[in-house]
Scaffold this active site. Structure first.
Site, short mmCIF file in Angstrom:
data_model
loop_
_atom_site.label_atom_id
_atom_site.label_comp_id
_atom_site.label_asym_id
_atom_site.label_seq_id
_atom_site.Cartn_x
_atom_site.Cartn_y
_atom_site.Cartn_z
N ILE A 136 0.86 -1.20 0.00
CA ILE A 136 0.00 0.00 0.00
C ILE A 136 0.89 1.25 0.00
CG2 ILE A 136 -1.80 1.27 1.25
CD1 ILE A 136 -2.54 -1.31 2.70
N GLY A 187 2.28 -21.62 7.06
CA GLY A 187 3.34 -20.69 6.65
C GLY A 187 2.91 -19.23 6.65
N LYS A 205 5.60 0.28 12.62
CA LYS A 205 4.99 0.94 11.47
C LYS A 205 4.22 2.20 11.88
CE LYS A 205 4.65 -3.52 9.13
NZ LYS A 205 3.84 -4.73 8.99
N1 HSE Z 1 5.00 -9.66 9.38
C1 HSE Z 1 4.28 -8.60 8.80
C2 HSE Z 1 2.78 -8.93 8.80
C3 HSE Z 1 4.65 -8.28 7.38
O1 HSE Z 1 2.37 -9.99 9.26
O2 HSE Z 1 2.03 -8.09 8.35
C4 HSE Z 1 5.94 -7.55 7.28
O3 HSE Z 1 5.87 -6.33 7.97
#
Ligand code: HSE
Length: 437
Positions: A136, A187, A205
């Protein structure tokens, strides 16, 4: 058209996707960038794998420093991750006057100030679109598309693993542990999923988004972080009965007292579009004064979605690298000398509404005792549900929704409520956000 030369550090999932998309779309990308983007060196511990992917098209090595020190390379793409060697490599690349593109939110959320300052000094660019919400283009939107606005708040589903787990818990009525095991088997979740499930990845983030939104330094250490590992499936059910979904949200908000920066499971009204973002998808809702609310939805991870963001940064740098550094888009949206320091609010000072679940004796006066405590703390009740006790039981679940109040008041009320003899065990407390204007 002299090509721009790229050194790729790491050819795992995202690096592999970047290589593939750059090859597949090279013609269109060149038409957009104005010159070819050429990967001339790839670094990976697994040299064999890197050779298999690149098939002799570029130099392959396991010596990352040889690439960041290579005078032919214009842009270093860091896809190694972590704060150790990745930090040294990024700093060395900057020192050598190279532009950097990275997907490394952990590195930028913890060392971003130092990295952006070094880049500013060396007049190079650091692109990090891929670090937040994968494919995004949220950095571009906040930094450029919304540049006219005073951003008020951002709330995002910015971790796909946890959103997948929460969706499965709701759909299938399973516990957190059951879904996590299944996600690992398929996975979807990492073997060590701690950063995802405990909210750390989302906090990295939202820390970056907070800085971009308000023109403040990157302050991951000020983020309040609570993951989903202790979330009980019963609360997802009760929330649903009340018209809410539970999502792990990264939230940052500007208030008159300071900036809120937090990650926690959150009840949101099911009628909101963002409440209906399911599975591993990401979505970011931005409230800004001129445009109002805007919502950005898409894949937050994966090889090609993340590569899409990496390559967008590569194209931006290719177009801009000859521009006067003073006139480029600032790394954190605001000019470096116009960054400000705002108080970062501790979670106790956050004002929001709450969902409370209590296990209470089914006796006269219980509700009155509890509501009196809430009233003493000036907490107003929005809704109450009392479940009928199960056959043969004398206790029942009481669920209350409050109006907006300060977290410290709720905490004070909860400790008084927990000391009532008619209340069994701990009160479950979850935060709620209306996500309206
Ligand atoms: N591990 C992150 C998620 C993706 O599950 O969104 C990479 O930032």
């Amino acid at each position: 058209m002299k090509p721009i030369n790229i050194g790729l550090l790491g050819i795992g999932t995202v690096g592999g996707g970047t290589y593939t998309v750059l090859q597949r779309n090279s013609e269109e990308i060149t038409r957009r960038a104005g010159r070819p983007l050429r990967i001339i060196a790839v670094v990976d511990k697994n040299v064999e794998l890197a050779r298999n992917i690149t098939k002799g098209s570029c130099r392959v090595t396991d010596d990352a420093f040889s690439v960041v020190n290579d005078s032919e390379i214009d842009i270093v793409v860091e896809l190694i991750g972590g704060y150790g060697v990745a930090r040294e490599l990024v700093m060395q690349a900057i020192k050598n006057g190279k532009h950097v593109v990275t997907a490394n939110k952990a590195l930028l959320a913890t060392h971003g100030n130092e990295i952006f300052e070094a880049a500013q000094e060396k007049r190079v660019m650091v692109g990090f679109e891929a670090a937040v919400a994968g494919g995004i283009p949220i950095i571009k939107a906040v930094r450029e598309g919304l540049t006219a606005n005073r951003i008020e708040w951002i709330a995002g589903i910015i971790n796909g693993t946890t959103n997948f787990i929460l969706s499965e818990m709701r759909d299938k009525g399973l516990s957190f542990d059951e879904v996590l095991k299944e996600a690992q088997r398929l996975g979807y979740a990492e073997a060590d999923p701690t950063f995802d499930i405990e909210g750390v990845d989302a906090a990295h983030k939202i820390t970056l988004l907070s800085s971009l939104s308000f023109g403040i330094p990157v302050q991951f250490d000020k983020a309040y972080i609570e993951g989903i590992s202790r979330l009980d499936a019963i609360d997802i059910r009760y929330a649903e009965q009340l018209g809410y979904r539970i999502k792990l949200l990264g939230i940052t908000k500007r208030t008159p007292e300071g900036v809120e920066l937090r990650v926690h499971p959150t009840l949101i009204p099911e009628k909101r579009l963002i409440a209906n973002v399911e599975g591993a998808m990401n979505a970011v809702l931005v409230q800004a004064d001129a445009v109002g609310a805007t919502l950005y939805y898409g894949k937050g991870a994966g090889a090609e979605p993340t590569a899409s963001s990496v390559i967008a940064d590569l194209v931006d740098i290719t177009r801009m690298h000859t521009a006067d550094p003073e006139n480029r888009v600032p790394h954190l949206a605001f000019q470096p000398d116009a960054m400000i320091s705002l108080p970062m609010l501790p979670i106790d000072e956050v004002v929001t509404s709450y969902y409370l679940r209590l296990r209470v004796a089914d006796k006269t006066g219980v509700l009155a005792d509890i509501t009196r405590i809430l009233a003493d703390e000036k907490i107003s009740i929005d809704a109450v549900i009392q479940k009928e006790p199960q056959e043969g039981e004398t206790q029942t679940d009481l669920i209350m929704l409050t109006h907006r109040t300060r977290e410290k008041c709720v905490n004070a009320a909860i400790s008084k409520i927990e000391s009532l003899p008619v209340v069994a065990g701990k009160v479950t407390r979850l935060r709620m956000e209306e996500l309206g204007k």
